[in-house]
Design a protein around this motif. Structure first.
Motif, mmCIF file in Angstrom:
data_model
loop_
_atom_site.group_PDB
_atom_site.id
_atom_site.type_symbol
_atom_site.label_atom_id
_atom_site.label_comp_id
_atom_site.label_asym_id
_atom_site.label_seq_id
_atom_site.Cartn_x
_atom_site.Cartn_y
_atom_site.Cartn_z
ATOM 1 N N HIS A 161 0.434 -1.153 0.007
ATOM 2 C CA HIS A 161 -0.044 0.154 0.060
ATOM 3 C C HIS A 161 0.760 1.368 0.064
ATOM 4 O O HIS A 161 0.558 2.285 -0.500
ATOM 5 C CB HIS A 161 -0.816 0.014 1.273
ATOM 6 C CG HIS A 161 -1.996 -1.290 1.061
ATOM 7 N ND1 HIS A 161 -1.935 -2.330 1.716
ATOM 8 C CD2 HIS A 161 -3.090 -1.140 0.395
ATOM 9 C CE1 HIS A 161 -2.842 -3.114 1.579
ATOM 10 N NE2 HIS A 161 -3.409 -2.627 0.815
ATOM 11 N N GLY A 162 1.865 1.372 0.584
ATOM 12 C CA GLY A 162 2.868 2.338 0.598
ATOM 13 C C GLY A 162 3.559 2.353 -0.710
ATOM 14 O O GLY A 162 3.968 3.556 -1.227
ATOM 15 N N GLY A 163 3.775 1.398 -1.474
ATOM 16 C CA GLY A 163 4.400 1.382 -2.644
ATOM 17 C C GLY A 163 3.225 1.981 -3.869
ATOM 18 O O GLY A 163 3.634 2.866 -4.563
ATOM 19 N N VAL A 164 2.263 1.749 -3.577
ATOM 20 C CA VAL A 164 1.059 2.347 -4.460
ATOM 21 C C VAL A 164 0.929 4.008 -4.310
ATOM 22 O O VAL A 164 0.650 4.828 -4.922
ATOM 23 C CB VAL A 164 -0.315 1.720 -3.894
ATOM 24 C CG1 VAL A 164 -1.412 2.623 -4.824
ATOM 25 C CG2 VAL A 164 -0.401 0.464 -4.719
ATOM 26 N N ALA A 165 1.189 4.219 -3.072
ATOM 27 C CA ALA A 165 0.843 5.721 -2.713
ATOM 28 C C ALA A 165 2.205 6.361 -3.109
ATOM 29 O O ALA A 165 2.061 7.588 -3.934
ATOM 30 C CB ALA A 165 0.976 5.937 -1.210
ATOM 31 N N GLY A 166 3.442 5.985 -3.138
ATOM 32 C CA GLY A 166 4.546 6.340 -3.637
ATOM 33 C C GLY A 166 4.600 6.422 -5.248
ATOM 34 O O GLY A 166 4.755 7.695 -5.657
ATOM 35 N N CYS A 167 4.059 5.199 -6.002
ATOM 36 C CA CYS A 167 3.763 5.502 -7.244
ATOM 37 C C CYS A 167 3.073 6.499 -7.835
ATOM 38 O O CYS A 167 3.340 7.150 -8.801
ATOM 39 C CB CYS A 167 3.614 4.005 -7.813
ATOM 40 S SG CYS A 167 3.570 3.780 -9.491
ATOM 41 N N ILE A 168 2.044 6.813 -7.135
ATOM 42 C CA ILE A 168 0.841 7.677 -7.401
ATOM 43 C C ILE A 168 1.568 9.006 -7.376
ATOM 44 O O ILE A 168 1.632 9.842 -8.082
ATOM 45 C CB ILE A 168 -0.375 7.623 -6.581
ATOM 46 C CG1 ILE A 168 -1.125 6.282 -7.083
ATOM 47 C CG2 ILE A 168 -1.102 8.902 -6.806
ATOM 48 C CD1 ILE A 168 -2.554 6.128 -6.051
ATOM 49 N N LEU A 169 2.262 9.076 -6.244
ATOM 50 C CA LEU A 169 2.817 10.675 -6.227
ATOM 51 C C LEU A 169 3.841 10.644 -7.222
ATOM 52 O O LEU A 169 4.038 11.862 -7.706
ATOM 53 C CB LEU A 169 3.641 10.601 -4.876
ATOM 54 C CG LEU A 169 4.471 11.942 -4.490
ATOM 55 C CD1 LEU A 169 3.782 13.097 -4.469
ATOM 56 C CD2 LEU A 169 5.099 12.041 -3.055
ATOM 57 N N GLY A 170 4.514 9.745 -7.557
ATOM 58 C CA GLY A 170 5.659 9.797 -8.687
ATOM 59 C C GLY A 170 5.156 10.214 -10.177
ATOM 60 O O GLY A 170 5.565 11.105 -10.688
ATOM 61 N N GLY A 171 3.882 9.697 -10.396
ATOM 62 C CA GLY A 171 3.173 9.894 -11.502
ATOM 63 C C GLY A 171 2.692 11.299 -11.524
ATOM 64 O O GLY A 171 2.475 11.883 -12.400
ATOM 65 N N TRP A 172 2.119 11.943 -10.200
ATOM 66 C CA TRP A 172 1.661 13.143 -10.184
ATOM 67 C C TRP A 172 2.914 14.329 -10.371
ATOM 68 O O TRP A 172 2.738 15.188 -11.260
ATOM 69 C CB TRP A 172 0.963 13.476 -8.884
ATOM 70 C CG TRP A 172 0.460 14.791 -8.843
ATOM 71 C CD1 TRP A 172 -0.724 15.442 -9.201
ATOM 72 C CD2 TRP A 172 1.108 15.940 -8.123
ATOM 73 N NE1 TRP A 172 -0.827 16.607 -8.978
ATOM 74 C CE2 TRP A 172 0.076 16.816 -8.344
ATOM 75 C CE3 TRP A 172 2.569 15.968 -7.457
ATOM 76 C CZ2 TRP A 172 0.564 18.330 -7.859
ATOM 77 C CZ3 TRP A 172 2.523 17.330 -7.013
ATOM 78 C CH2 TRP A 172 1.617 18.394 -7.068
ATOM 79 N N ILE A 173 4.165 13.957 -9.857
ATOM 80 C CA ILE A 173 5.163 14.745 -9.864
ATOM 81 C C ILE A 173 5.555 14.912 -11.514
ATOM 82 O O ILE A 173 5.917 16.148 -12.025
ATOM 83 C CB ILE A 173 6.382 14.476 -9.311
ATOM 84 C CG1 ILE A 173 5.964 14.397 -7.517
ATOM 85 C CG2 ILE A 173 7.627 14.918 -9.530
ATOM 86 C CD1 ILE A 173 7.061 13.980 -6.623
ATOM 87 N N PHE A 174 5.583 13.537 -12.020
ATOM 88 C CA PHE A 174 6.165 13.750 -13.541
ATOM 89 C C PHE A 174 4.981 14.411 -14.519
ATOM 90 O O PHE A 174 5.241 15.041 -15.390
ATOM 91 C CB PHE A 174 6.144 12.133 -14.073
ATOM 92 C CG PHE A 174 6.388 11.988 -15.490
ATOM 93 C CD1 PHE A 174 7.630 11.985 -16.017
ATOM 94 C CD2 PHE A 174 5.216 11.961 -16.354
ATOM 95 C CE1 PHE A 174 7.766 11.820 -17.362
ATOM 96 C CE2 PHE A 174 5.548 11.752 -17.762
ATOM 97 C CZ PHE A 174 6.982 11.773 -17.992
ATOM 98 N N SER A 175 3.811 14.199 -14.223
ATOM 99 C CA SER A 175 2.663 14.915 -14.954
ATOM 100 C C SER A 175 2.858 16.526 -14.900
ATOM 101 O O SER A 175 2.679 17.428 -15.909
ATOM 102 C CB SER A 175 1.201 14.399 -14.708
ATOM 103 O OG SER A 175 0.945 14.932 -13.138
#
Length: 335
Positions: free
Chosen positions: A110-124
């Protein structure tokens, strides 16, 4: 007659006996590689989101980096000794123990999902791309790779399930043993054909929960997203954001159910003990005993549904605005 399966003795957690490289780590490399290849395929074939190879590489670098950070932080703060890590934050990412390299043994999905979503948002934000389109494309490609991650857990003989007397039960060599002096232990041992004497510590069969997860959270979820939701998105029958919503919903649902077959972390137990037998976490005794993982999965289910509803409503409103603009443009031409 034995009514259980012995964990294969020929399986070793190490790829090579002379190198400290585990299959678990290699499986995650394979998982990331599969996800990247499927994502690249989407960029070339689907026509919804366009990215250069450099942009794809940047996205995956940011997403994987924050995935690992998020997974480790969640594990330390929610599944381990929170007080210790809050007072010794430098130990969160310290890969040595007693002078030996152990890597980062505790990681939370679940922490990995949160981190991945944050990474996608930063990239976008940085590359001015649609976050929902990025999230949809990545989520469609993740589950098949995730299958290999759970196979890595199986090879490591970890994250095994609860004790069971069903024929699919497997005896894992690293599993906790139970005293034959306890009635429930003798009852299960008798059912599956394990011989014992008074005072013996018995290794009982357990659900191979890693394989359940590899199948449902990996293969089945991939088939749902890749062959049902992705084609609908390509044809314009769903809106941006529906695939990530479906991913969160179905993963949360599958994992919530499979958690009943997994043994909760012994240092945590149940966060909601509303049913009978909650003192024995090795056995399933009630649907009302809820683990911390199930709480996070329930939140995923609610979030997934919310994102789907938001995406569809937002998409319909965008369509209405486009139609109004088109109508106005047509009227101006007529006049």
């Amino acid at each position: 007659m034995l009514l259980y399966i012995n964990y294969p003795s020929w399986i070793s957690p190490y790829v090579f006996s002379f190198l400290p490289v585990r299959w678990y780590a290699l499986m995650y490399v394979v998982a990331f590689a599969i996800s990247y290849m499927l994502f690249s395929y989407e960029m070339k074939k689907d026509g919804i989101l366009k990215m250069t190879k450099d942009e794809r590489d940047s996205l995956y670098f940011i997403a994987i980096l924050l995935l690992l950070i998020g997974a480790r932080l969640f594990s330390c703060l929610f599944y381990s000794d929170t007080t210790y890590y809050l007072t010794h934050p430098w130990m969160i990412f310290w890969p040595f123990e007693n002078g030996q390299f152990v890597g980062l043994p505790g990681m939370s999905y679940h922490g990995g999902v949160a981190g991945c979503i944050l990474g996608g948002w930063i990239f976008s934000r940085k590359y001015k791309k649609s976050f929902l389109q990025i999230a949809d494309a990545v989520c469609a490609s993740i589950p098949l790779g995730y299958t290999f991650g759970r196979l890595g857990n199986f090879i490591n003989a970890e994250l095994y399930g609860r004790v069971t007397d069903s024929p699919v039960g497997m005896i894992f060599p690293t599993a906790e043993r139970f005293s034959a002096d306890e009635a429930w232990v003798r009852e299960i041992a008798d059912k599956v054909g394990i011989l014992y004497s008074t005072g013996d510590m018995i290794n009982l069969p357990r659900h191979p929960a890693q394989l359940y997860e590899a199948f449902f959270e990996g293969i089945v979820l991939f088939l749902i997203l890749w062959f049902i939701f992705r084609p609908l998105r390509i044809k314009g029958k769903t809106k941006d954001g529906v695939i990530i919503g479906a991913y969160l919903f179905f993963y949360g649902l599958f994992r919530f159910i499979i958690e009943y077959f997994r043994e909760p972390d012994r240092n945590i137990g149940y966060v909601l003990s509303l049913g009978e037998g909650s003192e024995n976490i090795a056995l399933f005794t009630s649907w009302l005993n809820i683990s911390k993982g199930q709480v996070f999965c329930f939140l995923m289910i609610i979030l997934g549904l919310g994102i789907i509803l938001f995406a569809e409503k937002r998409g319909r409103n965008d369509d209405k605005r486009k139609n109004r603009k088109t109508e106005k443009a047509v009227k101006r031409k007529k006049h």
